[in-house]
Design a protein around this motif. Structure first.
Motif, PDB file in Angstrom:
ATOM      1  N   GLY A 357       4.187 -56.260   6.157  1.00 14.04           N
ATOM      2  CA  GLY A 357       4.759 -55.458   7.244  1.00 14.04           C
ATOM      3  C   GLY A 357       4.633 -53.970   6.995  1.00 14.04           C
ATOM      4  N   PHE A 358       3.940 -53.580   5.962  1.00 13.64           N
ATOM      5  CA  PHE A 358       3.662 -52.160   5.694  1.00 13.64           C
ATOM      6  C   PHE A 358       2.332 -52.108   4.950  1.00 13.64           C
ATOM      7  CE2 PHE A 358       4.667 -52.222   1.146  1.00 13.64           C
ATOM      8  CZ  PHE A 358       5.468 -53.358   1.044  1.00 13.64           C
ATOM      9  N   THR A 359       1.753 -50.913   4.885  1.00 11.71           N
ATOM     10  CA  THR A 359       0.460 -50.794   4.212  1.00 11.71           C
ATOM     11  C   THR A 359       0.641 -50.126   2.851  1.00 11.71           C
ATOM     12  OG1 THR A 359       0.010 -48.601   5.081  1.00 11.71           O
ATOM     13  CG2 THR A 359      -0.692 -50.477   6.447  1.00 11.71           C
ATOM     14  N   ARG A 360      -0.414 -50.233   2.046  1.00 10.67           N
ATOM     15  CA  ARG A 360      -0.372 -49.550   0.748  1.00 10.67           C
ATOM     16  C   ARG A 360      -0.218 -48.043   0.964  1.00 10.67           C
ATOM     17  NH1 ARG A 360      -5.317 -50.337  -3.335  1.00 10.67           N
ATOM     18  NH2 ARG A 360      -6.449 -49.497  -1.561  1.00 10.67           N
ATOM     19  N   GLU A 361      -0.890 -47.539   1.979  1.00 12.24           N
ATOM     20  CA  GLU A 361      -0.799 -46.105   2.245  1.00 12.24           C
ATOM     21  C   GLU A 361       0.642 -45.692   2.558  1.00 12.24           C
ATOM     22  OE1 GLU A 361      -3.166 -44.604   5.467  1.00 12.24           O
ATOM     23  OE2 GLU A 361      -2.596 -42.569   4.840  1.00 12.24           O
ATOM     24  N   ASP A 362       1.362 -46.560   3.313  1.00 12.01           N
ATOM     25  CA  ASP A 362       2.769 -46.253   3.648  1.00 12.01           C
ATOM     26  C   ASP A 362       3.602 -46.055   2.384  1.00 12.01           C
ATOM     27  OD1 ASP A 362       2.253 -46.601   6.368  1.00 12.01           O
ATOM     28  OD2 ASP A 362       2.857 -48.717   6.359  1.00 12.01           O
ATOM     29  N   ILE A 363       3.535 -47.016   1.482  1.00  6.55           N
ATOM     30  CA  ILE A 363       4.407 -46.965   0.296  1.00  6.55           C
ATOM     31  C   ILE A 363       3.951 -45.872  -0.679  1.00  6.55           C
ATOM     32  CG2 ILE A 363       3.201 -49.005  -0.711  1.00  6.55           C
ATOM     33  CD1 ILE A 363       6.834 -48.287  -1.466  1.00  6.55           C
ATOM     34  N   ARG A 433      15.367 -46.284  -7.228  1.00  9.57           N
ATOM     35  CA  ARG A 433      16.084 -45.964  -5.979  1.00  9.57           C
ATOM     36  C   ARG A 433      15.098 -45.610  -4.865  1.00  9.57           C
ATOM     37  NH1 ARG A 433      18.844 -41.197  -6.571  1.00  9.57           N
ATOM     38  NH2 ARG A 433      19.096 -41.398  -8.828  1.00  9.57           N
ATOM     39  N   THR A 434      14.068 -44.863  -5.238  1.00 10.89           N
ATOM     40  CA  THR A 434      13.091 -44.417  -4.237  1.00 10.89           C
ATOM     41  C   THR A 434      12.281 -45.595  -3.687  1.00 10.89           C
ATOM     42  OG1 THR A 434      12.954 -42.338  -5.439  1.00 10.89           O
ATOM     43  CG2 THR A 434      11.236 -42.737  -3.829  1.00 10.89           C
ATOM     44  N   ILE A 435      11.961 -46.536  -4.545  1.00 10.50           N
ATOM     45  CA  ILE A 435      11.213 -47.713  -4.073  1.00 10.50           C
ATOM     46  C   ILE A 435      12.099 -48.512  -3.107  1.00 10.50           C
ATOM     47  CG2 ILE A 435      10.113 -49.896  -4.748  1.00 10.50           C
ATOM     48  CD1 ILE A 435       9.417 -48.463  -7.449  1.00 10.50           C
ATOM     49  N   HIS A 436      13.365 -48.738  -3.480  1.00 10.99           N
ATOM     50  CA  HIS A 436      14.285 -49.452  -2.580  1.00 10.99           C
ATOM     51  C   HIS A 436      14.466 -48.658  -1.287  1.00 10.99           C
ATOM     52  CE1 HIS A 436      15.496 -52.923  -4.926  1.00 10.99           C
ATOM     53  NE2 HIS A 436      15.548 -52.149  -6.002  1.00 10.99           N
TER      54      HIS A 436
END
Ligand SMILES: Cc1ncc(COP(=O)(O)O)c(C=O)c1O
Length: 442
Positions: A357-363, A433-436
């Motif tokens: 539901g998201f792309t590598r670029e998003d994360i 925290r940032t990943i969550h």
């Protein structure tokens, strides 16, 4: 000399002070301070060693280099460690050494095949092509990111002479299966240990299982000397061959600045040279000059003292991150150590699950925008790169053993972040925290 020694003492004491002022700890500010994927971790010892070596002005391979080679070999429990100027040079020397005529029928020859993977760093493979060998690419498996050993037999042909693989991101590949395969078919086995210093398999350090192991000391690696690399071997003949290719192809094995170690400098007969031609200038290989300077090795000696601490710090950081994001296993394929191994991780790998539901670029953009540096798994699929365009078009120079679908998945959906000793607990808490945080918004 006493006057010179006094001045040196003064200089080194100033260097120590300089380190405190110029390179002392700085405050971590969330979202502002960059959390890089890797980097130099050092104190005054690296600087004083470097300046000490500079003042000595030996410049080329010297006492610090021999000290480093001896101590790293002892640490790893291997007979020989040979320094060179990079991990890529170490890989080039490993392959080149095995082409030596001095190995007789055991030598690797043009057109012979080497089994490897495409999901990795280019210079694990480049030396094969540079030596006229044919890399045979096998797919990898998730979540270990290492060779699919079930494909080894299928990848073999009558021209297969070696297996050369890296321990991906410090995670050992299935050494037992690869060793068994190499022994069964009488193949050379080279471990690219560049990203895995300190990793263990079956209780023993990786890099010491194969006929040759290689190491990189480029700054993000487990220890650094700026640029630098090493090779390990238990075989005294292979050691001599590596040194010969490293040192212009010469036959003589005198250390830099020494003469007549063999005692036969002017009394031997080589090739079609006259009897007694100076052994110092007899060349038994078409070699290179890939030696390290003593200033690099001086930095390495200080780093080596910190290696046990660096190893435990990488493991601690990786475990903290792994635990902190374990609830996201439905979004990402999370890495797992290979069975029977204790990895000393180079970084923490994420692969997006199908339909995430998201792309590598998003994360990746989310992390980079908050100062957390990201990296792809090096080449992803090396065969897809422009350097392969010509070979791909002509259909020559390499072979695929089966499809590389997992390699392609890694090329599209994998990235990694750092776990190096420069990352403190506070920084890692922020990373978690940032990943969550990326998912709260969704
Ligand atoms: C697995 C692997 N092999 C070889 C190398 C090349 O090492 P160097 O940068 O010292 O040439 C790298 C690079 O970092 C690497 O990751």
């Amino acid at each position: 000399m006493t006057k010179a020694n006094d001045i040196k003492k003064e200089i080194l004491s100033l260097v120590r002070k300089y380190h405190t002022e110029a390179h002392g700890p700085s405050e971590f500010i969330e979202g502002i301070t960059r959390i890089s994927y890797g980097g130099r971790v050092f104190d005054h010892k690296e600087l004083t060693n470097l300046v000490d070596s500079a003042l000595e002005f030996w410049l080329t391979t010297g006492r610090y280099s021999y000290m480093f080679e001896t101590h790293l070999a002892e640490f790893l429990g291997i007979a020989h460690c040979i320094l060179t100027n990079s991990g890529s040079s170490a890989n080039l020397l490993a392959i080149s050494a095995l082409t030596s005529e001095k190995l007789g029928d055991r030598r690797i020859q043009k057109g012979d095949e080497v089994i490897t993977v495409a999901a990795g760093f280019p210079t694990t493979v480049t030396p094969m092509l540079q030596n006229g060998l044919v890399p045979v690419f096998v797919d990898v498996t998730l979540p270990t990111y290492n060779i699919d050993v079930a494909m080894l037999e299928e990848a073999r042909s009558s021209r297969t002479r070696a297996v050369m693989l890296a321990h991906t991101m410090g995670n050992p590949f299935d050494i037992e299966s690869v060793l068994r395969f190499c022994e069964k078919h009488d193949l050379w086995f080279i471990e690219d240990n560049c990203d895995a210093l300190g990793s263990k398999y079956d209780g023993k350090f990786t890099g010491t299982f194969g006929h040759i192991g290689t190491q990189s000391f480029y700054p993000p690696h487990h220890i650094t000397m700026g640029e630098g690399g090493a090779l390990y071997t238990g075989d005294p003949l292979v050691k001599r061959l590596i040194e010969s290719f490293r040192d212009w192809g010469r036959d003589c094995h005198c250390a830099s600045g020494r003469d007549n170690t063999c005692g036969n400098r002017f009394s031997q007969k080589f090739g079609e040279l006259p009897v007694g031609y100076d052994h110092k200038y007899v060349f038994s290989h078409f070699g290179y000059n890939l030696k390290v300077t003593d200033m690099q090795a001086a930095i390495g000696c200080a780093q080596l003292e910190k290696l046990p601490l660096f190893i435990s710090s990488r493991m601690k950081n990786w475990n903290m991150l792994h635990e902190g994001i374990s609830s996201l296993a439905d979004r990402f394929i999370l890495p797992e150590p290979t069975k029977n191994s204790i990895p000393c991780w180079f970084g923490y790998l994420f692969t997006l699950r199908e339909g995430a539901g998201f792309t590598r670029e998003d994360i990746v953009s989310h992390l980079e925008a908050r100062g957390i540096q990201t990296r792809m798994l090096f080449a992803g699929n090396l065969v897809k790169h422009p350097c392969f365009d010509g070979l791909r078009k002509r259909g020559e120079g390499y072979r695929l053993a089966g499809d590389l679908s997992t390699t392609d998945k890694i090329m599209r959906n994998t990235f990694w972040i750092g776990v190096y000793p420069g990352i403190t607990e506070k920084m890692m808490e922020f990373v978690i925290r940032t990943i969550h945080g990326f998912f709260y918004k969704r």
